[in-house]
Scaffold this motif. Structure first.
Motif, PDB file in Angstrom:
ATOM      1  N   LEU A  57       0.875  -1.159   0.000  1.00  0.00           N
ATOM      2  CA  LEU A  57       0.000   0.000   0.000  1.00  0.00           C
ATOM      3  C   LEU A  57       0.919   1.218   0.000  1.00  0.00           C
ATOM      4  O   LEU A  57       1.887   1.262   0.760  1.00  0.00           O
ATOM      5  CB  LEU A  57      -0.859  -0.020   1.268  1.00  0.00           C
ATOM      6  N   LEU A  58       0.663   2.173  -0.863  1.00  0.00           N
ATOM      7  CA  LEU A  58       1.483   3.380  -0.904  1.00  0.00           C
ATOM      8  C   LEU A  58       0.827   4.459  -0.063  1.00  0.00           C
ATOM      9  O   LEU A  58      -0.389   4.653  -0.126  1.00  0.00           O
ATOM     10  CB  LEU A  58       1.675   3.865  -2.339  1.00  0.00           C
ATOM     11  N   LEU A  59       1.628   5.143   0.738  1.00  0.00           N
ATOM     12  CA  LEU A  59       1.150   6.193   1.627  1.00  0.00           C
ATOM     13  C   LEU A  59       1.708   7.531   1.169  1.00  0.00           C
ATOM     14  O   LEU A  59       2.914   7.654   0.958  1.00  0.00           O
ATOM     15  CB  LEU A  59       1.614   5.934   3.065  1.00  0.00           C
ATOM     16  N   SER A  60       0.851   8.523   1.034  1.00  0.00           N
ATOM     17  CA  SER A  60       1.274   9.851   0.613  1.00  0.00           C
ATOM     18  C   SER A  60       0.637  10.885   1.535  1.00  0.00           C
ATOM     19  O   SER A  60      -0.580  10.879   1.729  1.00  0.00           O
ATOM     20  CB  SER A  60       0.855  10.107  -0.835  1.00  0.00           C
ATOM     21  N   SER A  61       1.462  11.758   2.105  1.00  0.00           N
ATOM     22  CA  SER A  61       0.952  12.764   3.035  1.00  0.00           C
ATOM     23  C   SER A  61       1.138  14.170   2.474  1.00  0.00           C
ATOM     24  O   SER A  61       1.991  14.412   1.626  1.00  0.00           O
ATOM     25  CB  SER A  61       1.664  12.655   4.386  1.00  0.00           C
ATOM     26  N   ALA A  62       0.318  15.094   2.988  1.00  0.00           N
ATOM     27  CA  ALA A  62       0.417  16.503   2.623  1.00  0.00           C
ATOM     28  C   ALA A  62      -0.154  17.336   3.770  1.00  0.00           C
ATOM     29  O   ALA A  62      -0.911  16.831   4.598  1.00  0.00           O
ATOM     30  CB  ALA A  62      -0.355  16.789   1.333  1.00  0.00           C
ATOM     31  N   ARG A  63       0.234  18.602   3.784  1.00  0.00           N
ATOM     32  CA  ARG A  63      -0.306  19.571   4.738  1.00  0.00           C
ATOM     33  C   ARG A  63      -1.240  20.511   4.011  1.00  0.00           C
ATOM     34  O   ARG A  63      -0.962  20.929   2.889  1.00  0.00           O
ATOM     35  CB  ARG A  63       0.815  20.431   5.320  1.00  0.00           C
ATOM     36  N   PHE A  64      -2.342  20.872   4.663  1.00  0.00           N
ATOM     37  CA  PHE A  64      -3.232  21.876   4.097  1.00  0.00           C
ATOM     38  C   PHE A  64      -2.598  23.243   4.283  1.00  0.00           C
ATOM     39  O   PHE A  64      -2.167  23.596   5.382  1.00  0.00           O
ATOM     40  CB  PHE A  64      -4.612  21.835   4.764  1.00  0.00           C
ATOM     41  N   ASP A  65      -2.534  24.003   3.211  1.00  0.00           N
ATOM     42  CA  ASP A  65      -1.970  25.350   3.247  1.00  0.00           C
ATOM     43  C   ASP A  65      -2.945  26.271   2.530  1.00  0.00           C
ATOM     44  O   ASP A  65      -3.232  26.066   1.348  1.00  0.00           O
ATOM     45  CB  ASP A  65      -0.602  25.359   2.554  1.00  0.00           C
ATOM     46  N   GLN A  66      -3.453  27.264   3.238  1.00  0.00           N
ATOM     47  CA  GLN A  66      -4.433  28.175   2.647  1.00  0.00           C
ATOM     48  C   GLN A  66      -3.847  29.015   1.524  1.00  0.00           C
ATOM     49  O   GLN A  66      -4.575  29.484   0.663  1.00  0.00           O
ATOM     50  CB  GLN A  66      -5.003  29.092   3.727  1.00  0.00           C
ATOM     51  N   ASP A  67      -2.522  29.196   1.540  1.00  0.00           N
ATOM     52  CA  ASP A  67      -1.889  30.081   0.563  1.00  0.00           C
ATOM     53  C   ASP A  67      -1.451  29.376  -0.718  1.00  0.00           C
ATOM     54  O   ASP A  67      -1.171  30.043  -1.713  1.00  0.00           O
ATOM     55  CB  ASP A  67      -0.674  30.770   1.197  1.00  0.00           C
ATOM     56  N   GLU A  68      -1.354  28.058  -0.687  1.00  0.00           N
ATOM     57  CA  GLU A  68      -0.898  27.310  -1.862  1.00  0.00           C
ATOM     58  C   GLU A  68      -1.785  26.097  -2.080  1.00  0.00           C
ATOM     59  O   GLU A  68      -2.316  25.539  -1.120  1.00  0.00           O
ATOM     60  CB  GLU A  68       0.549  26.845  -1.665  1.00  0.00           C
ATOM     61  N   PRO A  69      -1.917  25.644  -3.328  1.00  0.00           N
ATOM     62  CA  PRO A  69      -2.701  24.437  -3.579  1.00  0.00           C
ATOM     63  C   PRO A  69      -2.074  23.227  -2.878  1.00  0.00           C
ATOM     64  O   PRO A  69      -0.858  23.064  -2.880  1.00  0.00           O
ATOM     65  CB  PRO A  69      -2.638  24.258  -5.098  1.00  0.00           C
ATOM     66  N   THR A  70      -2.910  22.426  -2.258  1.00  0.00           N
ATOM     67  CA  THR A  70      -2.445  21.222  -1.574  1.00  0.00           C
ATOM     68  C   THR A  70      -2.401  20.076  -2.569  1.00  0.00           C
ATOM     69  O   THR A  70      -3.397  19.784  -3.225  1.00  0.00           O
ATOM     70  CB  THR A  70      -3.393  20.868  -0.409  1.00  0.00           C
ATOM     71  N   THR A  71      -1.223  19.445  -2.681  1.00  0.00           N
ATOM     72  CA  THR A  71      -1.088  18.306  -3.593  1.00  0.00           C
ATOM     73  C   THR A  71      -0.431  17.136  -2.880  1.00  0.00           C
ATOM     74  O   THR A  71       0.358  17.306  -1.958  1.00  0.00           O
ATOM     75  CB  THR A  71      -0.240  18.669  -4.834  1.00  0.00           C
ATOM     76  N   PHE A  72      -0.781  15.952  -3.339  1.00  0.00           N
ATOM     77  CA  PHE A  72      -0.204  14.707  -2.847  1.00  0.00           C
ATOM     78  C   PHE A  72       0.646  14.118  -3.969  1.00  0.00           C
ATOM     79  O   PHE A  72       0.217  14.093  -5.122  1.00  0.00           O
ATOM     80  CB  PHE A  72      -1.298  13.692  -2.503  1.00  0.00           C
ATOM     81  N   ARG A  73       1.808  13.623  -3.632  1.00  0.00           N
ATOM     82  CA  ARG A  73       2.648  12.949  -4.624  1.00  0.00           C
ATOM     83  C   ARG A  73       2.154  11.527  -4.830  1.00  0.00           C
ATOM     84  O   ARG A  73       1.652  10.884  -3.903  1.00  0.00           O
ATOM     85  CB  ARG A  73       4.095  12.938  -4.178  1.00  0.00           C
ATOM     86  N   ILE A  74       2.338  11.050  -6.035  1.00  0.00           N
ATOM     87  CA  ILE A  74       2.012   9.672  -6.379  1.00  0.00           C
ATOM     88  C   ILE A  74       3.304   9.028  -6.863  1.00  0.00           C
ATOM     89  O   ILE A  74       3.995   9.575  -7.718  1.00  0.00           O
ATOM     90  CB  ILE A  74       0.931   9.607  -7.481  1.00  0.00           C
ATOM     91  N   ALA A  75       3.636   7.884  -6.298  1.00  0.00           N
ATOM     92  CA  ALA A  75       4.897   7.209  -6.623  1.00  0.00           C
ATOM     93  C   ALA A  75       4.802   6.457  -7.940  1.00  0.00           C
ATOM     94  O   ALA A  75       3.724   6.098  -8.401  1.00  0.00           O
ATOM     95  CB  ALA A  75       5.271   6.253  -5.498  1.00  0.00           C
ATOM     96  N   ASP A  76       5.983   6.194  -8.527  1.00  0.00           N
ATOM     97  CA  ASP A  76       6.061   5.420  -9.760  1.00  0.00           C
ATOM     98  C   ASP A  76       5.744   3.947  -9.529  1.00  0.00           C
ATOM     99  O   ASP A  76       5.314   3.259 -10.422  1.00  0.00           O
ATOM    100  CB  ASP A  76       7.467   5.520 -10.362  1.00  0.00           C
ATOM    101  N   PHE A  84      -3.951   8.325   1.041  1.00  0.00           N
ATOM    102  CA  PHE A  84      -3.550   9.723   1.153  1.00  0.00           C
ATOM    103  C   PHE A  84      -3.924  10.231   2.540  1.00  0.00           C
ATOM    104  O   PHE A  84      -5.013   9.936   3.041  1.00  0.00           O
ATOM    105  CB  PHE A  84      -4.262  10.573   0.089  1.00  0.00           C
ATOM    106  N   GLY A  85      -3.019  10.990   3.164  1.00  0.00           N
ATOM    107  CA  GLY A  85      -3.269  11.567   4.488  1.00  0.00           C
ATOM    108  C   GLY A  85      -3.043  13.067   4.455  1.00  0.00           C
ATOM    109  O   GLY A  85      -2.002  13.529   3.993  1.00  0.00           O
ATOM    110  N   LEU A  86      -4.025  13.818   4.943  1.00  0.00           N
ATOM    111  CA  LEU A  86      -3.955  15.276   4.944  1.00  0.00           C
ATOM    112  C   LEU A  86      -3.957  15.791   6.377  1.00  0.00           C
ATOM    113  O   LEU A  86      -4.846  15.469   7.166  1.00  0.00           O
ATOM    114  CB  LEU A  86      -5.165  15.865   4.215  1.00  0.00           C
ATOM    115  N   LEU A  87      -2.958  16.612   6.711  1.00  0.00           N
ATOM    116  CA  LEU A  87      -2.884  17.273   8.005  1.00  0.00           C
ATOM    117  C   LEU A  87      -3.539  18.643   7.890  1.00  0.00           C
ATOM    118  O   LEU A  87      -3.166  19.444   7.031  1.00  0.00           O
ATOM    119  CB  LEU A  87      -1.429  17.445   8.456  1.00  0.00           C
ATOM    120  N   GLN A  88      -4.537  18.892   8.748  1.00  0.00           N
ATOM    121  CA  GLN A  88      -5.193  20.191   8.809  1.00  0.00           C
ATOM    122  C   GLN A  88      -5.073  20.724  10.228  1.00  0.00           C
ATOM    123  O   GLN A  88      -5.328  19.996  11.181  1.00  0.00           O
ATOM    124  CB  GLN A  88      -6.669  20.079   8.435  1.00  0.00           C
TER     125      GLN A  88
END
Length: 150
Positions: A57-76, A84-88
């Motif tokens: 299972l691939l895990l991808s995390s990101a932080r929510f940022d009001q000033d920039e678009p939030t994106t998650f990376r996807i591995a090859d 996908f996990g998002l920190l708010q």
């Protein structure tokens, strides 16, 4: 131990540490021994081998940022699914060790375009809804793995 961790690693929002914080929580909620899984050696995408899965299972995390678009990376790497996990931020600010501040999306790999290297939060919300809380993960992952406890 929490005090030591915060003292020795003051920037838990650094990508590798952020990934470690949320992977630790996923391992714990799935009743998997963290000692049996390597800590992420770099940020954003990690592999988690679960009993019963032919591919990790691939895990991808990101932080929510009001000033920039939030994106998650996807591995090859090919996998059956991506989590996908998002920190708010909560009322007291961002704390990646607070499970309430995380939202999760489990997406079967065939539903992700094979040439895609990232996915934006808005696209993920449109396709998969608001996301799951940490305690909902065992039930969501159970059909993918044979021995994940709910």
């Amino acid at each position: 131990m929490d005090v030591f961790f915060r003292w020795s690693h003051p920037d838990l929002l650094e990508p590798r540490l952020l990934q470690c914080c949320w992977m630790w929580q996923v391992l714990n909620v799935l009743d998997l021994d963290p000692a049996g899984h390597a800590a992420p050696d770099r940020g954003h995408v990690s592999e988690l081998c679960l009993p019963g899965l032919a591919q990790p299972l691939l895990l991808s995390s990101a932080r929510f940022d009001q000033d920039e678009p939030t994106t998650f990376r996807i591995a090859d790497c090919r996998s059956e699914a991506m989590l996908f996990g998002l920190l708010q931020a909560g009322e007291q600010g961002e704390d990646p060790l607070d499970p309430v501040q995380w939202s999760f999306w489990l997406v079967p790999s065939p539903q992700l375009h094979p040439d895609r290297r990232s996915i934006g939060l808005q696209a993920l919300l449109r396709a998969r809804g608001e996301g799951l809380a940490l305690e909902q993960l065992p039930a969501a992952i159970a059909p993918w793995a044979t021995t994940v406890s709910a």
